[in-house]
Motif scaffolding. Structure first.
Motif, PDB file in Angstrom:
ATOM      1  N   MET A   1       0.832  -1.208   0.000  1.00 46.97           N
ATOM      2  CA  MET A   1       0.000   0.000   0.000  1.00 46.97           C
ATOM      3  C   MET A   1       0.862   1.253   0.000  1.00 46.97           C
ATOM      4  O   MET A   1       0.569   2.233  -0.689  1.00 46.97           O
ATOM      5  N   GLU A   2       1.946   1.216   0.765  1.00 45.21           N
ATOM      6  CA  GLU A   2       2.837   2.374   0.825  1.00 45.21           C
ATOM      7  C   GLU A   2       3.522   2.611  -0.515  1.00 45.21           C
ATOM      8  O   GLU A   2       3.643   3.752  -0.979  1.00 45.21           O
ATOM      9  N   ARG A   3       3.950   1.525  -1.171  1.00 45.55           N
ATOM     10  CA  ARG A   3       4.605   1.662  -2.480  1.00 45.55           C
ATOM     11  C   ARG A   3       3.650   2.227  -3.522  1.00 45.55           C
ATOM     12  O   ARG A   3       4.044   2.986  -4.402  1.00 45.55           O
ATOM     13  N   ASN A   4       2.379   1.818  -3.421  1.00 48.94           N
ATOM     14  CA  ASN A   4       1.398   2.264  -4.406  1.00 48.94           C
ATOM     15  C   ASN A   4       0.719   3.577  -4.019  1.00 48.94           C
ATOM     16  O   ASN A   4      -0.260   3.984  -4.650  1.00 48.94           O
ATOM     17  N   SER A   5       1.225   4.193  -2.945  1.00 47.51           N
ATOM     18  CA  SER A   5       0.691   5.483  -2.477  1.00 47.51           C
ATOM     19  C   SER A   5      -0.795   5.415  -2.181  1.00 47.51           C
ATOM     20  O   SER A   5      -1.547   6.361  -2.441  1.00 47.51           O
ATOM     21  N   GLN A   6      -1.245   4.276  -1.648  1.00 43.86           N
ATOM     22  CA  GLN A   6      -2.654   4.128  -1.303  1.00 43.86           C
ATOM     23  C   GLN A   6      -2.903   4.387   0.180  1.00 43.86           C
ATOM     24  O   GLN A   6      -4.025   4.305   0.644  1.00 43.86           O
ATOM     25  N   ALA A   7      -1.845   4.665   0.929  1.00 41.39           N
ATOM     26  CA  ALA A   7      -1.987   4.871   2.364  1.00 41.39           C
ATOM     27  C   ALA A   7      -2.037   6.358   2.677  1.00 41.39           C
ATOM     28  O   ALA A   7      -1.170   7.122   2.249  1.00 41.39           O
ATOM     29  N   PHE A   8      -3.065   6.763   3.421  1.00 42.46           N
ATOM     30  CA  PHE A   8      -3.195   8.163   3.813  1.00 42.46           C
ATOM     31  C   PHE A   8      -2.558   8.413   5.172  1.00 42.46           C
ATOM     32  O   PHE A   8      -2.452   9.551   5.611  1.00 42.46           O
ATOM     33  N   VAL A   9      -2.173   7.336   5.844  1.00 43.20           N
ATOM     34  CA  VAL A   9      -1.435   7.449   7.102  1.00 43.20           C
ATOM     35  C   VAL A   9      -0.179   6.603   6.964  1.00 43.20           C
ATOM     36  O   VAL A   9      -0.046   5.801   6.040  1.00 43.20           O
ATOM     37  N   SER A  10       0.737   6.768   7.888  1.00 38.86           N
ATOM     38  CA  SER A  10       2.010   6.058   7.777  1.00 38.86           C
ATOM     39  C   SER A  10       1.827   4.557   7.957  1.00 38.86           C
ATOM     40  O   SER A  10       0.876   4.097   8.590  1.00 38.86           O
ATOM     41  N   LYS A  11       2.777   3.820   7.397  1.00 38.52           N
ATOM     42  CA  LYS A  11       2.745   2.366   7.528  1.00 38.52           C
ATOM     43  C   LYS A  11       2.839   1.958   8.989  1.00 38.52           C
ATOM     44  O   LYS A  11       2.190   1.003   9.421  1.00 38.52           O
ATOM     45  N   GLU A  12       3.636   2.676   9.765  1.00 39.82           N
ATOM     46  CA  GLU A  12       3.805   2.350  11.178  1.00 39.82           C
ATOM     47  C   GLU A  12       2.492   2.502  11.940  1.00 39.82           C
ATOM     48  O   GLU A  12       2.146   1.676  12.794  1.00 39.82           O
ATOM     49  N   THR A  13       1.747   3.580  11.633  1.00 39.76           N
ATOM     50  CA  THR A  13       0.466   3.804  12.308  1.00 39.76           C
ATOM     51  C   THR A  13      -0.530   2.708  11.951  1.00 39.76           C
ATOM     52  O   THR A  13      -1.237   2.178  12.818  1.00 39.76           O
ATOM     53  N   MET A  14      -0.582   2.353  10.668  1.00 40.40           N
ATOM     54  CA  MET A  14      -1.506   1.297  10.250  1.00 40.40           C
ATOM     55  C   MET A  14      -1.134  -0.035  10.887  1.00 40.40           C
ATOM     56  O   MET A  14      -2.007  -0.814  11.282  1.00 40.40           O
ATOM     57  N   PHE A  15       0.164  -0.300  11.002  1.00 40.07           N
ATOM     58  CA  PHE A  15       0.584  -1.565  11.591  1.00 40.07           C
ATOM     59  C   PHE A  15       0.222  -1.610  13.072  1.00 40.07           C
ATOM     60  O   PHE A  15      -0.195  -2.650  13.586  1.00 40.07           O
ATOM     61  N   TYR A  16       0.353  -0.479  13.760  1.00 37.85           N
ATOM     62  CA  TYR A  16      -0.030  -0.427  15.173  1.00 37.85           C
ATOM     63  C   TYR A  16      -1.518  -0.732  15.320  1.00 37.85           C
ATOM     64  O   TYR A  16      -1.930  -1.499  16.198  1.00 37.85           O
ATOM     65  N   ILE A  17      -2.335  -0.134  14.455  1.00 41.42           N
ATOM     66  CA  ILE A  17      -3.781  -0.367  14.518  1.00 41.42           C
ATOM     67  C   ILE A  17      -4.095  -1.840  14.239  1.00 41.42           C
ATOM     68  O   ILE A  17      -4.921  -2.457  14.917  1.00 41.42           O
ATOM     69  N   ALA A  18      -3.412  -2.410  13.235  1.00 40.43           N
ATOM     70  CA  ALA A  18      -3.641  -3.820  12.902  1.00 40.43           C
ATOM     71  C   ALA A  18      -3.240  -4.731  14.060  1.00 40.43           C
ATOM     72  O   ALA A  18      -3.950  -5.687  14.390  1.00 40.43           O
ATOM     73  N   GLU A  19      -2.103  -4.437  14.705  1.00 42.38           N
ATOM     74  CA  GLU A  19      -1.649  -5.229  15.846  1.00 42.38           C
ATOM     75  C   GLU A  19      -2.624  -5.121  17.010  1.00 42.38           C
ATOM     76  O   GLU A  19      -2.936  -6.119  17.668  1.00 42.38           O
ATOM     77  N   GLU A  20      -3.105  -3.913  17.262  1.00 48.11           N
ATOM     78  CA  GLU A  20      -4.040  -3.709  18.370  1.00 48.11           C
ATOM     79  C   GLU A  20      -5.366  -4.411  18.092  1.00 48.11           C
ATOM     80  O   GLU A  20      -5.963  -5.024  18.989  1.00 48.11           O
ATOM     81  N   LEU A  21      -5.831  -4.345  16.853  1.00 45.09           N
ATOM     82  CA  LEU A  21      -7.067  -5.033  16.479  1.00 45.09           C
ATOM     83  C   LEU A  21      -6.906  -6.540  16.643  1.00 45.09           C
ATOM     84  O   LEU A  21      -7.794  -7.220  17.175  1.00 45.09           O
ATOM     85  N   SER A  22      -5.767  -7.080  16.206  1.00 49.22           N
ATOM     86  CA  SER A  22      -5.507  -8.511  16.335  1.00 49.22           C
ATOM     87  C   SER A  22      -5.481  -8.931  17.802  1.00 49.22           C
ATOM     88  O   SER A  22      -6.034  -9.974  18.177  1.00 49.22           O
ATOM     89  N   ARG A  23      -4.844  -8.115  18.648  1.00 53.58           N
ATOM     90  CA  ARG A  23      -4.755  -8.444  20.072  1.00 53.58           C
ATOM     91  C   ARG A  23      -6.134  -8.477  20.716  1.00 53.58           C
ATOM     92  O   ARG A  23      -6.459  -9.396  21.473  1.00 53.58           O
ATOM     93  N   ARG A  24      -6.954  -7.487  20.396  1.00 53.61           N
ATOM     94  CA  ARG A  24      -8.289  -7.423  20.995  1.00 53.61           C
ATOM     95  C   ARG A  24      -9.186  -8.559  20.488  1.00 53.61           C
ATOM     96  O   ARG A  24      -9.998  -9.109  21.237  1.00 53.61           O
TER      97      ARG A  24
END
Length: 260
Positions: free
Chosen positions: A54-77
């Motif tokens: 997504m980052e390579r294709n410029s489809q992310a409106f937020v940073s990769k790190e922020t999205m990964f944090y959200i994904a990790e938190e969602l997975s944990r919950r």
């Protein structure tokens, strides 16, 4: 009459070709026939690889790190909910839920029932529809890892598939070494007009005296066999590389005449 223009959303996606691998099943079959199963060759996508794409294709409106944090938190919950006995919807892919495998009886204790707890999954309609995008490009049939070439009387090697009672026999094959939890050489009487169906296991006669046990050759003493046509069965729980298998592998010869 002018043709109706297709909208961008109605344009059909390109089909994705995949390879299918077909193998013989190692599990014994009730009808005595060799059954096959197939698997689809697929690559693996992870959350990290998708975010990087997504980052390579410029489809992310937020940073990769922020999205990964959200994904990790969602997975944990989601995992916490699953640990508490919830069924959990995995976005648009389906639902994961705790279940019990196998049957239970009235006398089973809670501790025994708990050992049968398992993970269940029900795919969504969208996930099933996504499979329609796949097409079969190639069907692969790899060479058998375990197979028997022939059986012979060690003292008359020119006579293939012909033995005498109380003789020394040799089975030549590939990856036939005995070992693991379930293994052995058996003889099953099939008669002269054999229909290709292997007799039930209860009627197999186990060969007790094995003098050589190698991946390419087994040698044993033929005993307790009256004159008849037999199928010799080799069962092993070893892979071609010598590692123990979860399920045993069963191989068989063709009809072999045993004389007096």
């Amino acid at each position: 009459m002018p043709r109706k223009k297709q909208s961008i959303l109605s344009i059909e996606e390109h089909k994705t070709p995949v390879d299918v691998v077909v193998r013989d099943s190692n599990l014994p079959s009730p009808d005595g026939k060799v059954h096959q199963y197939g698997s689809i060759v697929h690559s693996k996508a992870t959350v990290r690889s998708i975010l990087a794409e997504m980052e390579r294709n410029s489809q992310a409106f937020v940073s990769k790190e922020t999205m990964f944090y959200i994904a990790e938190e969602l997975s944990r919950r989601m995992m916490e909910k699953f640990k508490r006995g919830y069924s959990v919807e995995l976005l648009d892919f389906g639902t994961i839920f705790p279940t019990i495998k196998g049957s239970i009886s009235e006398t089973d204790t809670p501790g025994k029932i708990k050992k049968q707890f398992d993970v269940g999954f029900t795919p969504s309609d969208n996930a099933r529809d996504a499979l329609k995008n796949l097409t079969v490009r190639k069907v692969r049939r790899p060479q058998l890892q375990h197979c028997i070439y022939y059986i012979e009387n060690m003292f008359k090697p020119e006579e293939k598939n012909l033995l005498q009672s109380a003789c020394m026999a040799r089975i030549i094959g590939k990856a036939i070494k005995l070992g693991g939890e379930k293994s052995g050489i058996y003889a099953a009487a099939v008669g002269e007009n054999w229909n290709g169906k292997l007799p039930v296991r209860e009627n197999w006669i186990k060969m007790k005296h094995i003098t050589q046990n190698k991946p390419s050759a087994l040698e044993f003493y033929v005993e307790d066999l009256s004159p008849d046509f037999y199928v010799f069965v080799v069962e092993t729980s070893l892979s071609a590389g010598g590692k123990e298998l979860k399920n045993s592998v069963i191989m068989q010869t063709g009809a072999v005449l045993v004389k007096e």
